[in-house]
Design a protein around this motif. Structure first.
Motif, mmCIF file in Angstrom:
data_model
loop_
_atom_site.group_PDB
_atom_site.id
_atom_site.type_symbol
_atom_site.label_atom_id
_atom_site.label_comp_id
_atom_site.label_asym_id
_atom_site.label_seq_id
_atom_site.Cartn_x
_atom_site.Cartn_y
_atom_site.Cartn_z
ATOM 1 N N LEU A 13 -1.122 22.283 3.970
ATOM 2 C CA LEU A 13 -1.163 20.880 3.580
ATOM 3 C C LEU A 13 -2.595 20.362 3.639
ATOM 4 N N ARG A 14 -2.934 19.467 2.735
ATOM 5 C CA ARG A 14 -4.260 18.871 2.676
ATOM 6 C C ARG A 14 -4.135 17.347 2.633
ATOM 7 N N SER A 15 -5.164 16.690 3.122
ATOM 8 C CA SER A 15 -5.306 15.248 2.963
ATOM 9 C C SER A 15 -6.669 14.994 2.339
ATOM 10 N N PHE A 16 -6.678 14.719 1.052
ATOM 11 C CA PHE A 16 -7.914 14.548 0.293
ATOM 12 C C PHE A 16 -8.832 15.754 0.460
ATOM 13 N N GLY A 17 -8.218 16.922 0.394
ATOM 14 C CA GLY A 17 -8.973 18.159 0.465
ATOM 15 C C GLY A 17 -9.244 18.664 1.859
ATOM 16 N N SER A 44 0.494 15.946 -1.320
ATOM 17 C CA SER A 44 1.796 16.580 -1.513
ATOM 18 C C SER A 44 2.892 15.537 -1.387
ATOM 19 N N ILE A 45 3.561 15.255 -2.496
ATOM 20 C CA ILE A 45 4.602 14.234 -2.488
ATOM 21 C C ILE A 45 5.883 14.742 -1.823
ATOM 22 N N MET A 46 6.046 16.057 -1.727
ATOM 23 C CA MET A 46 7.261 16.636 -1.162
ATOM 24 C C MET A 46 7.164 16.876 0.340
ATOM 25 N N SER A 47 6.025 16.685 0.930
ATOM 26 C CA SER A 47 5.870 16.938 2.359
ATOM 27 C C SER A 47 6.501 15.813 3.182
ATOM 28 N N PRO A 48 7.186 16.161 4.274
ATOM 29 C CA PRO A 48 7.726 15.102 5.139
ATOM 30 C C PRO A 48 6.657 14.419 5.991
ATOM 31 N N PHE A 49 5.463 15.001 6.032
ATOM 32 C CA PHE A 49 4.403 14.462 6.888
ATOM 33 C C PHE A 49 3.541 13.462 6.115
ATOM 34 N N PRO A 50 3.189 12.332 6.735
ATOM 35 C CA PRO A 50 2.297 11.368 6.075
ATOM 36 C C PRO A 50 0.886 11.932 5.980
ATOM 37 N N THR A 79 0.811 -1.218 0.000
ATOM 38 C CA THR A 79 0.000 0.000 0.000
ATOM 39 C C THR A 79 0.844 1.267 0.000
ATOM 40 N N GLY A 80 2.140 1.154 0.303
ATOM 41 C CA GLY A 80 3.009 2.322 0.229
ATOM 42 C C GLY A 80 3.088 2.892 -1.171
ATOM 43 N N PHE A 81 2.979 2.030 -2.203
ATOM 44 C CA PHE A 81 2.972 2.503 -3.576
ATOM 45 C C PHE A 81 1.715 3.329 -3.832
ATOM 46 N N ILE A 82 0.568 2.831 -3.350
ATOM 47 C CA ILE A 82 -0.684 3.573 -3.525
ATOM 48 C C ILE A 82 -0.613 4.900 -2.774
#
Length: 515
Positions: free
Chosen positions: A465-469, A247-253, A237-240
């Motif tokens: 930063l957003r997570s799915f909006g 944001s692919i550049m953010s250090p935060f999950p 699931t890490g690939f997904i």
């Protein structure tokens, strides 16, 4: 203040399907069993584990094909082949088309049978562990559910320690995992939608949510992003996660992963979506915000006062893991006057003879601690624990005896490492460990001013930063004071009567009454 629908605004709405989404061509099956077998052998490269079992039913040639090792051999032998051989006299069919129907209704004692008419519709199920049955003279084939059940049994999660609660963890079978969640949450409104991801591997992916609670825009956005995943294979699931995060550049999950069914059931009842992948025990939860990574299921299983205390310690641990070395460097290098006199004399005496400045000291010990942590994780569990504990003690004592670092620095780094272990999320802990080095550099450059500037920069990043909006810092900013009941302090269950506002659930009430 209410969250507007713009929180769930779609990105790249003009979605162009990937090439594999538009491929509709598939070779039709032939009426000849032999031609179908030859086509399948040619497609697979005639592998040694392809089993072709030929049979005769009322003088009509039939054939069963499957991949050895993927199927339940007992089921095929007893429920399919044996039934056909011993009970074929119970059917009167002499025509191939009616024979296919009688096989489905009278002879095959399995739970799921599907009729298909193309080679692709046969190929993928067979590679997934099903069997295909061909009848000579018919352009259709029967796909018989016969997947093998070999695999790891349900056991306690390996990556998440269970202090109190169900000692069940997900396994590598996607259907077992969705069943574990259904067992925890028996609601007929639970929805499970399945997809195939990976142009070549065709892995099973499923999303789970509760219809009537989750906001429809969240489900739509999850589905849209999953369709944009364009890879040959998706082993984990890490690939997904990397493909669908904001944001692919953010250090935060920006997505939470877990092995615990109880955590997933608690998440979907709040209005979140779970993403399952066949072949891995880790399930993704979306959306995920800052506070989710500092919460644990045990917070809700213990009494509210105990849960609040433990959660408060986690917030303190997160602060210490990021700021402790930086604060020490700033005090020793720039702001000695802020240290009490007796403590300042004690620190000065321990640093006497140390050849490096505080920043070099801190980097040496912090990197050593990270190496020990990584070595302990990669070694066998019994040896890894020994290396982590004994290695840290020996290296720390040796470094102090050699005069390379001061004892106070060893104490600071040890406290920092212990504080990191208090965090329930591994990926979030790694993010804070990365930020620790940035704050150490800022402290060595400008003292407290550098720490404040770095802190402001991190906060600017977090609020954007957003997570799915959904804003990553809710319910801090934007502020939803009703959600503060389950923030740093975990209020009693009798008080938490509403679902999190920031998820905009369709059913906002989880407990009747005003709240």
């Amino acid at each position: 203040m209410r969250i507007k629908n713009s929180f769930f605004k779609k990105k790249n709405s003009n979605h162009t399907p990937a090439p594999h989404e538009t491929e509709n061509f598939s070779l039709q099956l032939f009426t000849s069993v032999q031609e179908n077998i030859e086509n399948i052998q040619r497609m697979y490269g005639n592998p040694s584990d392809l089993v072709i079992r030929k049979l005769k039913i009322a003088d009509i040639s039939c054939c069963i094909i499957y991949i050895d090792g993927l199927v339940d051999s007992d089921l095929i032998n007893s429920k399919i082949i044996k039934n056909i051989q011993f009970h074929q006299n119970t059917i009167d069919s002499t025509q191939p088309n009616t024979l296919l129907k009688d096989l489905t209704l009278k002879l095959l004692s399995v739970g799921e049978i599907k009729k298909v008419d193309t080679l692709d519709d046969v190929s993928l199920p067979v590679l997934s562990g099903d069997s295909a049955l061909f009848v000579d003279g018919v352009k259709d084939a029967l796909i018989i559910s016969s997947k093998g059940s070999d695999g790891r049994s349900v056991e306690e999660p390996q990556s998440e320690s269970v202090i109190r609660g169900p000692r069940e963890g997900f396994v590598e079978n996607i259907r077992t995992n969705t069943a574990l969640v259904r067992k925890h949450f028996r609601d007929p409104n639970v929805r499970v939608k399945s997809y195939k991801l990976g142009k070549r591997s065709k892995k099973d992916v499923a999303i789970m949510y509760i219809d009537g609670i989750v906001h429809p825009d969240i489900v739509e956005e999850v589905e849209r992003r999953l369709k944009d995943v364009d890879l040959d294979d998706i082993p984990e699931t890490g690939f997904i996660e990397e493909f669908i995060q904001d944001s692919i550049m953010s250090p935060f999950p920006q997505l939470q992963h877990t092995e615990r069914p109880d955590r997933v059931s608690a998440a979907i009842v709040e209005g979140r979506v779970a993403i399952f992948l066949d072949g891995t025990p880790f399930v993704l939860l979306a959306p995920s915000v800052f506070m989710n990574f500092l919460q644990s299921p045990e917070d809700y299983y213990e009494r509210w006062a105990i849960g609040s205390l433990i959660r408060g310690l986690r917030y303190l641990g997160a602060f210490i893991s990021v700021f402790a070395p930086a604060l020490y460097i700033a005090l020793v290098s720039f702001h000695q006057g802020m240290i009490p006199s007796k403590l300042a004399f004690s620190i000065a005496s321990t640093r006497e003879g140390v050849p490096f400045p505080a920043i070099i000291e801190a980097f040496l010990m912090a990197i050593t601690m990270e190496l020990l942590r990584e070595a302990g994780a990669r070694l066998p569990k019994a040896i890894g624990q020994t290396v982590g504990i004994v290695g840290g003690l020996v290296i720390g004592e040796a470094a102090v005896s050699a005069g390379i670092v001061s004892p106070i620095m060893v104490i600071v780094i040890a406290i920092t490492a212990i504080a990191t272990f208090a965090l329930p999320s591994y990926s979030f802990g790694v993010s804070l460990r990365m930020l620790r080095f940035a704050f150490m550099i800022a402290a060595a450059s400008f003292g407290f001013y550098g720490i404040v500037l770095a802190y402001i920069a991190v906060n600017i990043h977090l609020v954007n930063l957003r997570s799915f909006g959904v804003p990553y810092t809710v319910p801090f900013a934007p502020s939803f004071y009703g959600d503060w009941k389950d923030l740093v302090v975990r209020s009693p269950h009798t008080v938490m009567k509403r679902r999190p506002t920031y998820l905009m659930p369709r059913d906002t009430i989880r407990k009747k009454g005003k709240g």
